[in-house]
Design an enzyme around this catalytic site. Structure first.
Site, PDB file in Angstrom:
ATOM      1  N   ASP A  63       0.875  -1.178   0.000  1.00  0.00           N
ATOM      2  CA  ASP A  63       0.000   0.000   0.000  1.00  0.00           C
ATOM      3  C   ASP A  63       0.908   1.222   0.000  1.00  0.00           C
ATOM      4  O   ASP A  63       2.123   1.122  -0.242  1.00  0.00           O
ATOM      5  CB  ASP A  63      -0.999  -0.054   1.172  1.00  0.00           C
ATOM      6  CG  ASP A  63      -0.380   0.245   2.524  1.00  0.00           C
ATOM      7  OD1 ASP A  63       0.869   0.387   2.605  1.00  0.00           O
ATOM      8  OD2 ASP A  63      -1.126   0.338   3.519  1.00  0.00           O
ATOM      9  N   THR A  74       3.128  -1.050   8.688  1.00  0.00           N
ATOM     10  CA  THR A  74       3.657  -1.903   9.766  1.00  0.00           C
ATOM     11  C   THR A  74       3.869  -3.354   9.339  1.00  0.00           C
ATOM     12  O   THR A  74       4.510  -4.118  10.056  1.00  0.00           O
ATOM     13  CB  THR A  74       2.662  -1.948  10.944  1.00  0.00           C
ATOM     14  OG1 THR A  74       1.409  -2.460  10.432  1.00  0.00           O
ATOM     15  CG2 THR A  74       2.444  -0.588  11.559  1.00  0.00           C
ATOM     16  N   HIS A  79      10.372 -23.350  10.008  1.00  0.00           N
ATOM     17  CA  HIS A  79       9.464 -24.018  10.950  1.00  0.00           C
ATOM     18  C   HIS A  79       7.979 -23.841  10.627  1.00  0.00           C
ATOM     19  O   HIS A  79       7.193 -24.742  10.884  1.00  0.00           O
ATOM     20  CB  HIS A  79       9.720 -23.506  12.379  1.00  0.00           C
ATOM     21  CG  HIS A  79      10.991 -24.036  12.962  1.00  0.00           C
ATOM     22  ND1 HIS A  79      11.355 -23.837  14.283  1.00  0.00           N
ATOM     23  CD2 HIS A  79      11.996 -24.757  12.410  1.00  0.00           C
ATOM     24  CE1 HIS A  79      12.534 -24.410  14.506  1.00  0.00           C
ATOM     25  NE2 HIS A  79      12.959 -24.965  13.385  1.00  0.00           N
ATOM     26  N   CYS A 132       3.244  -2.923   3.993  1.00  0.00           N
ATOM     27  CA  CYS A 132       2.389  -1.776   4.336  1.00  0.00           C
ATOM     28  C   CYS A 132       3.156  -0.991   5.390  1.00  0.00           C
ATOM     29  O   CYS A 132       4.361  -1.197   5.553  1.00  0.00           O
ATOM     30  CB  CYS A 132       0.999  -2.214   4.800  1.00  0.00           C
ATOM     31  SG  CYS A 132       0.928  -3.183   6.310  1.00  0.00           S
ATOM     32  N   HIS A 134       7.673 -30.302  12.212  1.00  0.00           N
ATOM     33  CA  HIS A 134       6.975 -29.034  11.941  1.00  0.00           C
ATOM     34  C   HIS A 134       5.768 -29.232  11.023  1.00  0.00           C
ATOM     35  O   HIS A 134       4.828 -28.451  11.063  1.00  0.00           O
ATOM     36  CB  HIS A 134       7.949 -28.014  11.352  1.00  0.00           C
ATOM     37  CG  HIS A 134       9.096 -27.747  12.262  1.00  0.00           C
ATOM     38  ND1 HIS A 134       8.942 -27.117  13.473  1.00  0.00           N
ATOM     39  CD2 HIS A 134      10.404 -28.085  12.166  1.00  0.00           C
ATOM     40  CE1 HIS A 134      10.113 -27.064  14.086  1.00  0.00           C
ATOM     41  NE2 HIS A 134      11.015 -27.636  13.317  1.00  0.00           N
TER      42      HIS A 134
HETATM   43  C1  RB5 Z   1      -1.834   3.036   6.301  1.00  0.00           C
HETATM   44  O1  RB5 Z   1      -1.804   4.321   6.813  1.00  0.00           O
HETATM   45  C2  RB5 Z   1      -1.442   2.017   7.349  1.00  0.00           C
HETATM   46  O2  RB5 Z   1      -2.460   1.884   8.277  1.00  0.00           O
HETATM   47  C3  RB5 Z   1      -1.107   0.697   6.689  1.00  0.00           C
HETATM   48  O3  RB5 Z   1      -0.056   0.889   5.799  1.00  0.00           O
HETATM   49  C4  RB5 Z   1      -0.645  -0.433   7.589  1.00  0.00           C
HETATM   50  O4  RB5 Z   1       0.354  -0.006   8.463  1.00  0.00           O
HETATM   51  C5  RB5 Z   1      -1.691  -1.187   8.274  1.00  0.00           C
HETATM   52  O5  RB5 Z   1      -1.422  -2.150   8.982  1.00  0.00           O
END
Ligand code: RB5
Length: 148
Positions: free
Chosen positions: A8, A67, A98, A65, A133
């Site tokens: 994203d 995070t 694993h 993304c 595993h």
């Molecule tokens: C987008 O702002 C952010 O929420 C997305 O990239 C991601 O971190 C969601 O988990």
């Protein structure tokens, strides 16, 4: 080996660098976007990459993304997908060894591009160990198939 990738707006630079890196290393890349710095809801891309892996159009996937977490939550809703968020080397290696994870999720706002490339390198070049595993993966599949 073919790798499906996607991101994203929180991971565009990382995704583009990963695409180049994988091609340089001789992997085929199936790039599901995004292709320009514009906001998009991450489940749209997670679904595309996860379905590519599920349907064997790609062997493994990489999603980025902000995070890595949103992508992993969405991708893991697809049957047969084992998507792992990693931000250090040990996890990127052991989630293949694993967990037989088939999608690596990265946080573009968590790790730098250099670390991301090293984690991708480890992930795509490490084989599942199988053995004890495999039984644990079977138990995950059992949970999935029970539609709880
Ligand atoms: C987008 O702002 C952010 O929420 C997305 O990239 C991601 O971190 C969601 O988990």
């Amino acid at each position: 080996m073919k790798i499906a990738i996607g991101c994203d707006h929180g991971g565009l630079d990382h995704k583009n660098a990963i695409a180049e890196f994988l091609k340089e290393k001789g992997f085929e890349v199936l790039d599901h976007g995004i292709y320009e710095q514009k906001a998009i809801d991450y489940p749209i891309i997670a679904k595309k990459v996860a379905l590519s892996v599920k349907n064997n159009e790609a062997d493994l996937g990489v999603l980025v993304c902000g995070t890595g977490i949103g992508m992993s939550l969405a991708a893991n809703k697809i049957k047969g997908i084992r998507a792992a968020v990693c931000s250090e080397h040990f996890s990127a290696k052991y989630t293949r060894l694993h967990n037989n994870s088939n999608i690596l999720c990265l946080g573009g706002r968590v790790i730098g591009v250099g670390t991301a490339l090293e984690l991708v390198d480890l992930f795509v070049n490490t084989e599942f160990e199988g053995g004890r595993h495999q039984n644990r993966i079977n138990l995950i599949n059992e949970i999935e198939n029970n539609n709880l």
